[in-house]
Design a protein around this motif. Structure first.
Motif, short mmCIF file in Angstrom:
data_model
loop_
_atom_site.label_atom_id
_atom_site.label_comp_id
_atom_site.label_asym_id
_atom_site.label_seq_id
_atom_site.Cartn_x
_atom_site.Cartn_y
_atom_site.Cartn_z
N ARG A 1 8.59 -54.67 5.50
CA ARG A 1 8.95 -55.89 5.85
C ARG A 1 8.09 -56.43 7.12
N ASN B 1 7.12 -57.97 10.75
CA ASN B 1 7.88 -57.81 12.12
C ASN B 1 8.65 -58.75 12.35
N ALA C 1 12.03 -58.49 11.14
CA ALA C 1 12.44 -57.60 11.41
C ALA C 1 13.22 -58.00 12.80
N VAL C 2 12.53 -58.83 13.72
CA VAL C 2 12.99 -59.07 14.83
C VAL C 2 14.09 -60.12 14.76
N GLU D 1 16.17 -60.09 12.34
CA GLU D 1 17.34 -59.12 11.88
C GLU D 1 17.85 -58.53 13.31
N ARG D 2 17.06 -58.21 14.15
CA ARG D 2 17.43 -57.39 15.18
C ARG D 2 18.29 -58.51 16.09
N SER E 1 14.56 -50.51 11.74
CA SER E 1 14.65 -51.95 11.83
C SER E 1 16.07 -52.47 11.59
N GLY F 1 6.65 -51.16 16.12
CA GLY F 1 6.58 -52.73 15.76
C GLY F 1 7.82 -53.51 15.95
N ASN F 2 8.99 -52.54 16.08
CA ASN F 2 10.14 -53.30 16.20
C ASN F 2 10.55 -53.12 17.52
N HIS G 1 6.95 -58.53 21.21
CA HIS G 1 6.90 -59.05 19.71
C HIS G 1 5.43 -59.16 19.43
N ALA H 1 2.90 -55.48 17.30
CA ALA H 1 2.57 -55.16 15.99
C ALA H 1 0.87 -55.52 15.86
#
Lengths: 279, 280
Positions: free
Chosen positions: A11, A13, A16-17, A19-20, B75, B197-198, B260, B263
């Motif tokens: 996915r 990023n 994902a961010v 989602e976090r 994630s 990346g997370n 952020h 990545a």
């Protein structure tokens, strides 16, 4: 299995961010779309795997049929062997019916590589049996005519339109070609073993037959599937062995008693020098 | 090899064939009778080998799907659901290995090892991956084998068997364990990159140390192990390099780049090569 497996879809990023940051998985339309992709891909891969397993079964049973058929040159009554071979091939035909059932409504080309080895081996076995019985090459149409399956469902036969009750499996021309190319190897083997059994007619028939097949393949040249070029090379070697056998029979045939012919073939150095006397 | 050894295609000497052509019945010769026995044995063996190949393929596929599932823990906020689902999948794989063990009961394992070794290696990879995520350590071979104990559940005959016969074990060989762990390192590298990346800046350093230890272990083995190890050692070095590059980027650039954007740094590796280059 590649990385595009549904369970491992990478996915972005940014997603994902987000989602976090606490949004539920199921609310995003992108995630929902990917879940649909996951289902589709898993279903497709499972079907591919089932087809690979069926194809392996077809290959094994076809190979055993071919080994069985090689025995006809050395028994007095080939009928029993031919009957047994037909029973085996009927079993293989049923397996191909299962393959056809799996492919119902699917794009055949997406799954072709799963079942092509089995189908080529089946073509080889069927054409071998046909040659032993009729001394001719079975055609693609004849093979496909036998791969018609009636759909036997209890209680729902009347509900379907007549056309939906019949399932066909079409062997592609390229699978047919490659199966016939493998057939030539088996025919060469049959030729050598028939010479060892004292049969001096079969090698000459086979020599002509293989020559015709070889000419056909040369006619195709490099316009066919890419595997054809390697099989053409093997075919030339097989044809060479058969023609050497015919040469030995013709030139030496009058000199050597039949039961010693096998020994001539087991030491090929005897054939190289024409001036050499009979050992 | 399969085609030459199959019972149906045993080549016969020409003298035997000549005698046969002279009319003797097939079944009277003791040589023919012996070969028929060989035919049965070989066909049975090949059929068992084929069943093991099919089981091994199922084990491989389900283990790979478990690994893909486990990659998602980096994630999501709640990894527990994923870990539970992974354990359910691995229990299914365990049952399949029980079927493999049942097929191998009473057989010489080394004759069939090549049939199931890919599946077992993939299983070791999946189990050790789950174990690392949960415990940040490497599962041992003994722990894996301790879970591969199966009770034989036969209706009505349980009392007739001696107690020892009711238990079936499957032993993962040390070489399969080694090769599975070597594949694990590739997955750990992937997890490292995705965790960066997370925005997770702890995991890469843990992984760097862990992979370094595994790499040193494999170097210790050197070329005394199975031959596949040398190729996997090469891949391991590349994985270790990628992980250490990630740690380098985090350490050296970490204070400069907002989380952020990390990545993007990793997607264009040319930015890492020249230290004088400014942040893009």
């Amino acid at each position: 299995m590649n990385k595009r497996e549904g369970d491992g879809v990478p996915r972005k990023n940014t997603d994902a961010v987000q989602e976090r940051d606490g949004s539920a998985n199921s609310s995003s339309p992108v995630i929902a779309a990917f879940k649909v992709f996951q289902q589709e891909l898993d279903t497709k891969h499972d079907k591919y795997e089932r087809l690979v397993k069926l194809s392996r079964d077809v290959t094994i049973e076809s190979k055993r049929t071919i080994f069985l058929l090689h025995r006809v040159t050395s028994v007095t009554d080939p009928e029993a062997i031919l009957k047994e071979a037909e029973v085996k091939l009927e079993g293989v035909r049923q397996k191909i019916g299962q393959i056809a059932e799996e492919l119902r409504g699917e794009d055949i080309h997406q799954f072709h590589r799963a079942f092509t080895p089995g189908i080529q081996e089946f073509v080889e076995a069927v054409s071998f049996l046909h040659y032993i019985q009729h001394r001719s090459l079975i055609s693609l149409e004849e093979i496909n005519a036998r791969l018609v399956f009636m759909r036997a469902e209890k209680g729902s036969a009347e509900d379907l339109p007549p056309g939906a009750q019949v399932l066909t499996f079409q062997v592609t021309p390229s699978d047919y070609l490659l199966g016939v190319a493998d057939l030539t190897g088996e025919l060469m083997r049959m030729c050598i073993s028939s010479v060892g059994n004292g049969d001096i007619d079969t090698p000459f028939q086979l020599s002509q037959f293989l020559r015709q097949i070889h000419d056909g393949f040369s006619f195709i040249g490099n316009t066919g599937p890419y595997e054809v070029s390697k099989k053409l090379h093997t075919l030339r070697q097989s044809l060479g062995k058969v023609e050497d056998a015919c040469y030995a029979l013709k030139v030496r045939g009058s000199e050597i008693p039949k039961h010693m012919l096998a020994d001539v073939f087991s030491s090929r150095s005897a054939l190289i020098d024409p001036e050499e006397g009979v050992i």
